[in-house]
Structures are given as C-alpha cells and as structure tokens.
Scaffold this motif. Structure first.
Motif, PDB file in Angstrom:
ATOM      1  N   PHE A  33       0.816  -1.211   0.000  1.00 63.31           N
ATOM      2  CA  PHE A  33       0.000   0.000   0.000  1.00 63.31           C
ATOM      3  C   PHE A  33       0.851   1.264   0.000  1.00 63.31           C
ATOM      4  O   PHE A  33       0.414   2.294  -0.517  1.00 63.31           O
ATOM      5  N   ASN A  34       2.057   1.210   0.513  1.00 61.63           N
ATOM      6  CA  ASN A  34       2.978   2.350   0.372  1.00 61.63           C
ATOM      7  C   ASN A  34       3.299   2.581  -1.099  1.00 61.63           C
ATOM      8  O   ASN A  34       3.356   3.719  -1.565  1.00 61.63           O
ATOM      9  N   ASN A  38       1.765   5.912  -3.839  1.00 54.61           N
ATOM     10  CA  ASN A  38       2.585   6.783  -4.674  1.00 54.61           C
ATOM     11  C   ASN A  38       2.044   6.916  -6.094  1.00 54.61           C
ATOM     12  O   ASN A  38       2.415   7.838  -6.807  1.00 54.61           O
ATOM     13  N   TYR A  39       1.198   5.978  -6.520  1.00 60.19           N
ATOM     14  CA  TYR A  39       0.666   5.982  -7.878  1.00 60.19           C
ATOM     15  C   TYR A  39      -0.799   6.391  -7.970  1.00 60.19           C
ATOM     16  O   TYR A  39      -1.238   6.880  -9.002  1.00 60.19           O
ATOM     17  N   TYR A  40      -1.545   6.148  -6.931  1.00 64.40           N
ATOM     18  CA  TYR A  40      -2.998   6.279  -7.020  1.00 64.40           C
ATOM     19  C   TYR A  40      -3.584   7.028  -5.831  1.00 64.40           C
ATOM     20  O   TYR A  40      -3.022   7.034  -4.753  1.00 64.40           O
ATOM     21  N   HIS A  41      -4.779   7.593  -6.081  1.00 66.21           N
ATOM     22  CA  HIS A  41      -5.626   8.117  -5.009  1.00 66.21           C
ATOM     23  C   HIS A  41      -6.664   7.018  -4.762  1.00 66.21           C
ATOM     24  O   HIS A  41      -7.603   6.834  -5.552  1.00 66.21           O
ATOM     25  N   ALA A  63     -11.087   0.222   3.735  1.00 66.97           N
ATOM     26  CA  ALA A  63     -10.789   1.099   4.870  1.00 66.97           C
ATOM     27  C   ALA A  63     -10.094   2.386   4.415  1.00 66.97           C
ATOM     28  O   ALA A  63     -10.185   3.416   5.075  1.00 66.97           O
ATOM     29  N   ARG A  64      -9.432   2.315   3.259  1.00 70.29           N
ATOM     30  CA  ARG A  64      -8.742   3.488   2.710  1.00 70.29           C
ATOM     31  C   ARG A  64      -9.629   4.282   1.752  1.00 70.29           C
ATOM     32  O   ARG A  64      -9.160   5.189   1.081  1.00 70.29           O
ATOM     33  N   GLY A  65     -10.911   3.923   1.673  1.00 68.34           N
ATOM     34  CA  GLY A  65     -11.869   4.734   0.940  1.00 68.34           C
ATOM     35  C   GLY A  65     -12.297   4.240  -0.426  1.00 68.34           C
ATOM     36  O   GLY A  65     -13.149   4.858  -1.064  1.00 68.34           O
ATOM     37  N   ALA A  66     -11.742   3.139  -0.922  1.00 69.25           N
ATOM     38  CA  ALA A  66     -12.196   2.613  -2.209  1.00 69.25           C
ATOM     39  C   ALA A  66     -13.651   2.164  -2.065  1.00 69.25           C
ATOM     40  O   ALA A  66     -14.016   1.541  -1.073  1.00 69.25           O
ATOM     41  N   GLU A  67     -14.475   2.505  -3.048  1.00 70.02           N
ATOM     42  CA  GLU A  67     -15.892   2.185  -2.951  1.00 70.02           C
ATOM     43  C   GLU A  67     -16.364   1.178  -3.986  1.00 70.02           C
ATOM     44  O   GLU A  67     -17.526   0.804  -4.004  1.00 70.02           O
TER      45      GLU A  67
END
Length: 177
Positions: A33-34, A38-41, A63-67
């Motif tokens: 995920f690090n 660096n590549y994606y929002h 948990a990081r907001g992907a829907e």
C-alpha cells in the motif's frame, strides 16, 4: 490479520481456522500500500481481489476509501466470511463465489487494480493464464495494474506485460501493466 490504515486502522480480524487461506502478512501489505499510494488516489479506484481468501486486501482498500471493490473466491466459506466481515465494517465489498479463471473469462469488468493472491504452489502455467486473461479481455483501465502475490521461489518476470517485482520476506508482488 489487521487493517493497517484508514477508517478501521489497527482493527484486528480473526478468520475461522477452517478457511483454506494464507493471508498476506501485515509487513508485505503495508509495503504494497505504500507503493500504491505513490501511484494512485485510492478512494477513486475500482478493485478486483482474486483468490480473495479472508478478504484481507479488500478490507484494506475499503478502509482506505475505495468504494468499488469486488472479492472473488471459489470457497463458499471464504465468500461467506468476507460478506459477513465487510457488512460488520460497513465496507462496500461485492463478493462473488466463482472459480477465478471462469470469472476472468466471463466477467465484463474494468478495474484500476486487479490483485491476485493464488496458492503459492500454483503451476507456472496458471500464473501465465491469469495475466493472459486479464490482458486478453482488456480488464484494466488506462494506467491500471495487475498485481500478483507469489512465493519468492516463483519468477514471473518472463510473462508478457511484466513491469517489476518487489520482495517482502517470503512474499513477492509482481506488477503487470
């Protein structure tokens, strides 16, 4: 296993011992995920998690907001566990019980990231089949990636569309674009 970051940061999830799984380690998942950060929002991504097992990777994306997350596994108990856990965590994960190869043949899917974590004892031909089907069916959005987790004893660098691999302990992530 635990969720590393996001809305459920630090949350431990205990899967039933009867599930036939090998969840991605926290160290390897954090490193992955690090790289992705660096590549994606992440909230803007559509994700397909193949051989989802416990749902470990799908929960982390959620948990990081992907829907837009789809978790695919052939094992009924794995799918049931992911469905139950994602509902408890209020994460938008769609579960599909299917053989991954049949899913890749028929699914009209486009994703930003397709993550595959097949059994470490997979034959080389099956790894090649995953990459072949993803790219043959044009399943990735522009700038999308297929990421395959595998054993350090497996070398996927000769497969078409290979970009790079990163090793974390006994796990390796190979990236394809």
């Amino acid at each position: 296993m635990r969720i590393i970051s996001g809305t459920h940061k630090g949350r431990r999830i205990t899967a039933p011992s009867k599930l036939p799984v090998r969840p991605t380690t926290d160290v390897a998942k954090e490193a992955l995920f690090n790289i992705l950060n660096n590549y994606y929002h992440i909230p803007e991504l559509s994700i397909v998690d193949l051989f989802s097992g416990t749902g470990n990777i799908a929960y982390e994306f959620g948990a990081r907001g992907a829907e837009n997350i789809t978790a695919v596994d052939a094992n009924f108990d794995c799918v049931k566990f992911i469905k139950k856990t994602s509902a408890e965590l209020a994460l938008p994960i769609i579960t599909i019980k299917s053989d991954v190869f049949k899913y890749l043949e028929k699914a009209p899917v486009k994703a930003d990231i397709i993550f595959a974590d097949p059994p470490y004892n997979f034959e080389d031909e099956k790894f090649a089949k995953i990459t072949e089907l993803v790219f043959k069916h044009d399943m990735l959005h522009e700038d999308g990636q297929l990421i395959i987790e595998h054993s350090k004893h497996t070398d996927l660098s000769k497969l078409e569309n290979f970009k790079e691999s990163r090793k974390y302990g006994s796990s390796v992530f190979s990236f394809f674009e």
